[in-house]
Motif scaffolding. Structure first.
Motif, short mmCIF file in Angstrom:
data_model
loop_
_atom_site.label_atom_id
_atom_site.label_comp_id
_atom_site.label_asym_id
_atom_site.label_seq_id
_atom_site.Cartn_x
_atom_site.Cartn_y
_atom_site.Cartn_z
N THR A 192 39.70 39.64 41.50
CA THR A 192 38.98 40.79 40.96
C THR A 192 38.15 40.17 40.07
N THR A 193 38.78 39.24 39.22
CA THR A 193 38.22 38.48 37.96
C THR A 193 36.90 37.57 38.51
N LEU A 194 37.17 36.93 39.53
CA LEU A 194 36.17 36.06 39.95
C LEU A 194 35.12 36.63 40.89
N ALA A 195 35.46 37.75 41.33
CA ALA A 195 34.27 38.56 42.10
C ALA A 195 33.27 38.99 41.24
N GLY A 196 33.68 39.30 40.02
CA GLY A 196 32.78 39.91 39.18
C GLY A 196 32.18 38.76 37.96
N HIS A 197 32.70 37.67 38.15
CA HIS A 197 32.26 36.65 37.52
C HIS A 197 30.83 35.87 37.89
N ARG A 198 30.07 35.70 36.76
CA ARG A 198 28.63 35.19 37.22
C ARG A 198 28.52 33.84 36.46
N GLY A 199 29.48 33.19 35.84
CA GLY A 199 29.08 32.04 35.12
C GLY A 199 29.92 30.97 35.66
N ARG A 200 30.43 30.06 34.87
CA ARG A 200 31.02 28.64 35.37
C ARG A 200 32.48 28.66 35.37
N VAL A 201 33.16 28.05 35.96
CA VAL A 201 34.45 27.84 35.69
C VAL A 201 35.20 26.33 35.60
N TYR A 202 35.81 26.30 34.75
CA TYR A 202 36.38 24.80 34.14
C TYR A 202 37.73 24.57 34.36
N TRP A 203 38.03 23.38 35.05
CA TRP A 203 39.64 23.16 34.89
C TRP A 203 39.85 22.25 33.57
N LEU A 204 40.85 22.88 32.82
CA LEU A 204 41.42 22.22 31.50
C LEU A 204 42.46 21.45 32.15
N LEU A 227 34.67 27.79 42.24
CA LEU A 227 36.13 28.57 42.38
C LEU A 227 35.53 30.24 42.71
N THR A 228 35.83 30.89 43.85
CA THR A 228 35.42 32.17 44.03
C THR A 228 36.65 32.87 44.56
N ALA A 229 36.58 34.07 44.71
CA ALA A 229 37.60 34.99 45.02
C ALA A 229 38.34 34.50 46.48
N GLU A 230 37.48 34.11 47.32
CA GLU A 230 38.09 33.51 48.37
C GLU A 230 38.91 32.32 48.31
N ASP A 231 38.84 31.64 47.30
CA ASP A 231 39.66 30.46 47.11
C ASP A 231 41.05 30.72 46.57
N VAL A 232 41.71 32.05 46.39
CA VAL A 232 42.73 32.66 45.75
C VAL A 232 43.56 33.11 47.05
N ARG A 233 44.68 32.60 47.70
CA ARG A 233 45.45 32.86 48.49
C ARG A 233 46.29 33.92 47.92
N ASP A 234 46.93 34.84 48.97
CA ASP A 234 47.79 35.86 48.76
C ASP A 234 49.04 35.50 48.08
N ASP A 235 49.51 34.31 48.34
CA ASP A 235 50.66 33.96 48.04
C ASP A 235 50.47 33.17 46.49
N GLY A 236 49.15 33.36 45.83
CA GLY A 236 48.99 32.84 44.57
C GLY A 236 48.60 31.45 44.22
N TRP A 237 48.37 30.58 45.57
CA TRP A 237 47.74 29.35 45.74
C TRP A 237 46.66 29.37 45.63
N ALA A 251 44.51 40.12 40.84
CA ALA A 251 43.76 39.97 39.55
C ALA A 251 42.65 38.97 39.52
N LEU A 252 43.28 37.59 39.87
CA LEU A 252 42.49 36.68 39.78
C LEU A 252 41.11 36.65 40.80
#
Length: 132
Positions: free
Chosen positions: A82-94, A46-56, A79-80
């Motif tokens: 921005t958060t992902l752009a600065g994130h340098r770890g892993r992301v998990y789907w719960l 998941l990267t910042a580019e994966d987040v669409r303007d409509d929130g999807w 906001a998501l």
């Protein structure tokens, strides 16, 4: 800023939105359940580019064995991103809790994002910083 538990004490920060509906803020009880009983945690790409303007957001598994993952929605796409752009770890789907968990390189939770399966109205902070 998204609502998320801080790495040190799992307290919840406010992003200006007052709603706890799907795709909006993470309630402290939701954060506690995600920590205590995470259920299946699927590592995703998941990267910042994966987040669409409509929130999807389209979830992509990091590994083939994870299977198909749903598209999810957030109330604050900027906001998501921005958060992902600065994130340098892993992301998990719960899957159990409909949440994204951001983890740093040492395994500490950096953020928790409540997502929904249905879209809605995006929350924009007003002049006083309070969201709708």
């Amino acid at each position: 800023m998204l609502r998320h538990p801080t790495p040190r004490n799992d307290s919840v920060l406010n992003d200006g939105c007052a709603r706890y509906a799907a795709g909006h803020q993470v309630h402290w009880i939701h954060a506690k359940k995600c920590r205590q009983e995470p259920g299946r945690a699927v590592e995703i790409l998941l990267t910042a580019e994966d987040v669409r303007d409509d929130g999807w957001v389209e979830l992509r598994p990091a590994f083939d064995y994870a299977g198909d993952l749903p598209g999810v929605w957030t109330h604050a796409p900027a906001a998501l991103r921005t958060t992902l752009a600065g994130h340098r770890g892993r992301v998990y789907w719960l899957e159990r809790w409909h949440a994204l968990r951001l983890v740093d390189g040492e395994g500490r939770v950096e953020g928790l994002v409540n997502v929904g399966f249905e879209g809605g109205e995006l929350c924009e902070p007003d002049r006083d910083g309070a969201g709708t």
